[in-house]
Scaffold this motif. Structure first.
Motif, PDB file in Angstrom:
ATOM      1  N   LYS A  54       2.760 -11.572  15.243  1.00  9.75           N
ATOM      2  CA  LYS A  54       4.242 -11.351  15.993  1.00  9.75           C
ATOM      3  C   LYS A  54       4.894 -10.576  15.771  1.00  9.75           C
ATOM      4  O   LYS A  54       6.109 -10.226  16.831  1.00  9.75           O
ATOM      5  N   TYR A  55       5.116 -10.046  14.523  1.00 10.23           N
ATOM      6  CA  TYR A  55       6.065  -9.270  14.352  1.00 10.23           C
ATOM      7  C   TYR A  55       5.567  -7.339  14.809  1.00 10.23           C
ATOM      8  O   TYR A  55       6.641  -6.666  14.781  1.00 10.23           O
ATOM      9  N   GLY A  56       4.619  -7.065  15.213  1.00 15.95           N
ATOM     10  CA  GLY A  56       4.148  -6.096  15.500  1.00 15.95           C
ATOM     11  C   GLY A  56       4.342  -5.874  17.278  1.00 15.95           C
ATOM     12  O   GLY A  56       5.366  -5.253  17.767  1.00 15.95           O
ATOM     13  N   LEU A  57       4.393  -6.879  17.491  1.00 13.63           N
ATOM     14  CA  LEU A  57       5.206  -7.416  19.256  1.00 13.63           C
ATOM     15  C   LEU A  57       6.168  -7.904  19.196  1.00 13.63           C
ATOM     16  O   LEU A  57       6.925  -7.350  19.877  1.00 13.63           O
ATOM     17  N   TRP A  58       7.069  -8.147  18.534  1.00 15.62           N
ATOM     18  CA  TRP A  58       8.527  -8.643  18.259  1.00 15.62           C
ATOM     19  C   TRP A  58       9.393  -7.352  18.264  1.00 15.62           C
ATOM     20  O   TRP A  58      10.934  -7.017  18.741  1.00 15.62           O
ATOM     21  N   ALA A  91      -3.860  -4.434  15.225  1.00 14.82           N
ATOM     22  CA  ALA A  91      -4.536  -3.371  15.137  1.00 14.82           C
ATOM     23  C   ALA A  91      -5.359  -4.380  13.927  1.00 14.82           C
ATOM     24  O   ALA A  91      -6.454  -4.664  13.767  1.00 14.82           O
ATOM     25  N   LEU A  92      -5.080  -3.700  12.845  1.00 11.53           N
ATOM     26  CA  LEU A  92      -5.614  -4.601  11.696  1.00 11.53           C
ATOM     27  C   LEU A  92      -5.259  -6.086  11.930  1.00 11.53           C
ATOM     28  O   LEU A  92      -6.592  -6.937  11.352  1.00 11.53           O
ATOM     29  N   ALA A  93      -4.615  -6.845  12.628  1.00 14.59           N
ATOM     30  CA  ALA A  93      -5.000  -8.380  12.482  1.00 14.59           C
ATOM     31  C   ALA A  93      -6.329  -8.821  13.398  1.00 14.59           C
ATOM     32  O   ALA A  93      -7.023  -9.408  12.859  1.00 14.59           O
ATOM     33  N   PHE A  94      -6.240  -7.791  14.237  1.00 15.46           N
ATOM     34  CA  PHE A  94      -7.768  -8.006  15.075  1.00 15.46           C
ATOM     35  C   PHE A  94      -9.093  -8.028  14.233  1.00 15.46           C
ATOM     36  O   PHE A  94      -9.934  -8.285  14.711  1.00 15.46           O
ATOM     37  N   ALA A  95      -8.580  -6.824  13.091  1.00  9.87           N
ATOM     38  CA  ALA A  95      -9.466  -6.202  12.569  1.00  9.87           C
ATOM     39  C   ALA A  95     -10.365  -7.941  11.142  1.00  9.87           C
ATOM     40  O   ALA A  95     -11.451  -7.942  11.064  1.00  9.87           O
ATOM     41  N   TYR A 149      12.253   4.784  17.146  1.00 10.25           N
ATOM     42  CA  TYR A 149      11.357   4.315  18.390  1.00 10.25           C
ATOM     43  C   TYR A 149      10.508   4.609  17.965  1.00 10.25           C
ATOM     44  O   TYR A 149       9.057   3.359  18.220  1.00 10.25           O
ATOM     45  N   TRP A 150       9.981   5.238  18.332  1.00 10.18           N
ATOM     46  CA  TRP A 150       8.516   5.999  18.557  1.00 10.18           C
ATOM     47  C   TRP A 150       7.327   5.519  17.123  1.00 10.18           C
ATOM     48  O   TRP A 150       6.683   5.364  17.416  1.00 10.18           O
ATOM     49  N   GLY A 151       8.769   5.988  16.288  1.00 17.01           N
ATOM     50  CA  GLY A 151       7.764   5.621  14.926  1.00 17.01           C
ATOM     51  C   GLY A 151       8.000   4.382  14.627  1.00 17.01           C
ATOM     52  O   GLY A 151       6.966   4.291  14.017  1.00 17.01           O
ATOM     53  N   ILE A 152       8.676   3.558  14.706  1.00 15.37           N
ATOM     54  CA  ILE A 152       8.938   2.306  14.435  1.00 15.37           C
ATOM     55  C   ILE A 152       7.500   1.551  15.264  1.00 15.37           C
ATOM     56  O   ILE A 152       7.045   0.416  14.630  1.00 15.37           O
ATOM     57  N   ILE A 153       7.545   1.368  16.445  1.00 16.57           N
ATOM     58  CA  ILE A 153       6.468   0.544  17.635  1.00 16.57           C
ATOM     59  C   ILE A 153       5.122   1.441  16.959  1.00 16.57           C
ATOM     60  O   ILE A 153       4.484   0.543  17.291  1.00 16.57           O
ATOM     61  N   GLY A 154       4.905   2.508  16.665  1.00 18.83           N
ATOM     62  CA  GLY A 154       3.659   2.987  16.390  1.00 18.83           C
ATOM     63  C   GLY A 154       2.856   1.979  15.400  1.00 18.83           C
ATOM     64  O   GLY A 154       2.025   1.353  15.569  1.00 18.83           O
ATOM     65  N   THR A 155       3.520   2.217  14.195  1.00 20.90           N
ATOM     66  CA  THR A 155       3.244   1.875  12.839  1.00 20.90           C
ATOM     67  C   THR A 155       3.132   0.155  13.216  1.00 20.90           C
ATOM     68  O   THR A 155       2.150  -0.019  12.761  1.00 20.90           O
ATOM     69  N   HIS A 156       3.795  -0.590  13.575  1.00 31.35           N
ATOM     70  CA  HIS A 156       4.203  -2.117  14.256  1.00 31.35           C
ATOM     71  C   HIS A 156       2.781  -2.045  14.930  1.00 31.35           C
ATOM     72  O   HIS A 156       2.623  -3.045  15.225  1.00 31.35           O
ATOM     73  N   LEU A 204     -11.235   1.683   2.360  1.00 32.06           N
ATOM     74  CA  LEU A 204     -11.017   0.427   2.250  1.00 32.06           C
ATOM     75  C   LEU A 204      -9.234   0.386   1.144  1.00 32.06           C
ATOM     76  O   LEU A 204      -9.303   0.162   1.400  1.00 32.06           O
ATOM     77  N   VAL A 205      -9.998   0.977   0.213  1.00 30.31           N
ATOM     78  CA  VAL A 205      -8.940   1.586  -0.994  1.00 30.31           C
ATOM     79  C   VAL A 205      -7.292   2.639  -0.145  1.00 30.31           C
ATOM     80  O   VAL A 205      -6.035   2.154  -0.241  1.00 30.31           O
ATOM     81  N   MET A 206      -8.513   2.927   0.581  1.00 30.94           N
ATOM     82  CA  MET A 206      -7.182   3.697   1.853  1.00 30.94           C
ATOM     83  C   MET A 206      -6.048   2.770   2.788  1.00 30.94           C
ATOM     84  O   MET A 206      -4.701   3.419   2.684  1.00 30.94           O
ATOM     85  N   LEU A 207      -6.499   1.825   3.016  1.00 29.70           N
ATOM     86  CA  LEU A 207      -5.767   0.799   3.626  1.00 29.70           C
ATOM     87  C   LEU A 207      -5.052  -0.004   3.077  1.00 29.70           C
ATOM     88  O   LEU A 207      -3.938   0.250   2.708  1.00 29.70           O
ATOM     89  N   LEU A 208      -5.780   0.089   1.610  1.00 26.25           N
ATOM     90  CA  LEU A 208      -5.002  -1.100   1.135  1.00 26.25           C
ATOM     91  C   LEU A 208      -3.596  -0.225   0.138  1.00 26.25           C
ATOM     92  O   LEU A 208      -2.191  -0.149   0.271  1.00 26.25           O
ATOM     93  N   VAL A 209      -3.885   1.277   0.187  1.00 25.51           N
ATOM     94  CA  VAL A 209      -3.190   2.711  -0.536  1.00 25.51           C
ATOM     95  C   VAL A 209      -2.005   2.248   0.148  1.00 25.51           C
ATOM     96  O   VAL A 209      -0.548   2.393   0.234  1.00 25.51           O
ATOM     97  N   ALA A 210      -2.062   2.515   1.955  1.00 25.24           N
ATOM     98  CA  ALA A 210      -0.994   2.870   2.872  1.00 25.24           C
ATOM     99  C   ALA A 210      -0.082   1.375   2.943  1.00 25.24           C
ATOM    100  O   ALA A 210       0.586   1.173   3.056  1.00 25.24           O
ATOM    101  N   SER A 211      -1.090  -0.045   2.961  1.00 21.60           N
ATOM    102  CA  SER A 211      -0.213  -0.693   2.997  1.00 21.60           C
ATOM    103  C   SER A 211       0.595  -1.498   1.921  1.00 21.60           C
ATOM    104  O   SER A 211       2.226  -1.446   2.332  1.00 21.60           O
ATOM    105  N   ALA A 212       0.223  -0.726   0.941  1.00 17.47           N
ATOM    106  CA  ALA A 212       1.692  -0.843  -0.419  1.00 17.47           C
ATOM    107  C   ALA A 212       2.514   0.493   0.105  1.00 17.47           C
ATOM    108  O   ALA A 212       3.892  -0.304  -0.203  1.00 17.47           O
ATOM    109  N   ALA A 213       2.086   1.634   0.523  1.00 22.34           N
ATOM    110  CA  ALA A 213       3.564   2.215   0.739  1.00 22.34           C
ATOM    111  C   ALA A 213       4.544   1.532   1.589  1.00 22.34           C
ATOM    112  O   ALA A 213       6.054   1.996   2.034  1.00 22.34           O
ATOM    113  N   ALA A 214       3.803   1.597   3.134  1.00 17.17           N
ATOM    114  CA  ALA A 214       4.302   0.526   4.130  1.00 17.17           C
ATOM    115  C   ALA A 214       5.573  -0.646   3.401  1.00 17.17           C
ATOM    116  O   ALA A 214       6.490  -0.697   3.676  1.00 17.17           O
TER     117      ALA A 214
END
Length: 228
Positions: free
Chosen positions: A112-116, A151-155, A139-146, A32-42
């Motif tokens: 919404k913005y993952g699919l947008w 996946a996070l929303a479904f969690a 292209y690939w990086g932005i689509i992959g991260t979005h 969970l902390v890794m997810l929070l850190v990754a989210s803050a960096a993103a």
């Protein structure tokens, strides 16, 4: 395998991320902390992108202009509500009306913005796709991260709840965001003019993700829901 165990480990239409997967990432301190850190960096990377491309946007409109960073910020706040119940099942996460609003907003903004991004970049895919250094990110990086947003929303579905009020409020804010983006020209930077198709698809996404949230989320107890 029992029906209960199968339900926990098998994805379904209402729960595309299984409960077991959600528990493994969200119920334990290190992950969970890794997810929070990754989210803050993103979030910081996203803000940097929008600041570099930002027109003269009022500070008050930044949350509606910087769409993806706003989604990440909402998701980070949603994940942070799990900290008091670390090492407990997600079903032990507290639920109340303010949290229902937060989790619902995080969910719809992420979806919404993952699919947008997938729609917007593939609308003029010739301007983005490729295998050079620029395309790997643009292209690939932005689509992959979005798509990870989705996946996070479904969690979030495994610990969040919603209400009619939260759904209506989310729809109103999403449509306001669309007005700011395309009525005032503060949409995310693209390599082409969005014209009419992208705005129409964006509004359709706003309505669609709220309808999806209404179907996928569990509700707060009916008395709280009626109070909305």
């Amino acid at each position: 395998m029992s029906r209960s165990a199968d339900w926990e480990t098998t994805p379904s239409m209402r729960r595309p991320v299984s409960r077991a997967t959600a528990e493994s990432y969200l119920s334990h301190g290190p992950s969970l902390v890794m997810l929070l850190v990754a989210s803050a960096a993103a979030f910081l990377v996203g803000v940097r992108f929008y600041v570099d491309t930002m027109p003269a946007v009022s500070t008050l409109l930044w949350p509606l202009y910087a769409d993806s960073p706003t989604a990440i910020a909402l998701a980070t706040l949603s994940l942070a509500t799990l900290l008091p119940t670390l090492n407990q099942p997600l079903s032990a996460t507290p639920t109340n009306r303010p949290l229902a609003y937060l989790h619902t907003l995080a969910y719809v903004w992420l979806i919404k913005y993952g699919l947008w991004v997938v729609i917007a970049l593939n609308r003029r895919v010739d301007l983005y796709i490729g295998f050079d250094t620029d395309a790997l990110y643009a292209y690939w990086g932005i689509i992959g991260t979005h798509l990870l947003f989705v996946a996070l929303a479904f969690a979030i579905l495994h610990y969040g709840r919603t209400t009619r009020g939260a759904l209506g409020f989310s729809l109103g804010l999403l449509l306001l965001n669309d007005i700011v983006d395309y009525g005032f020209g503060y949409h995310p930077p693209l390599r082409y003019e969005p014209e009419i198709v992208v705005p129409l698809l964006t509004v359709a996404l706003s309505i669609g993700v709220v309808a999806l949230a209404a179907w996928q989320f569990d509700r707060l107890e009916s008395s709280a829901d009626k109070a909305d």
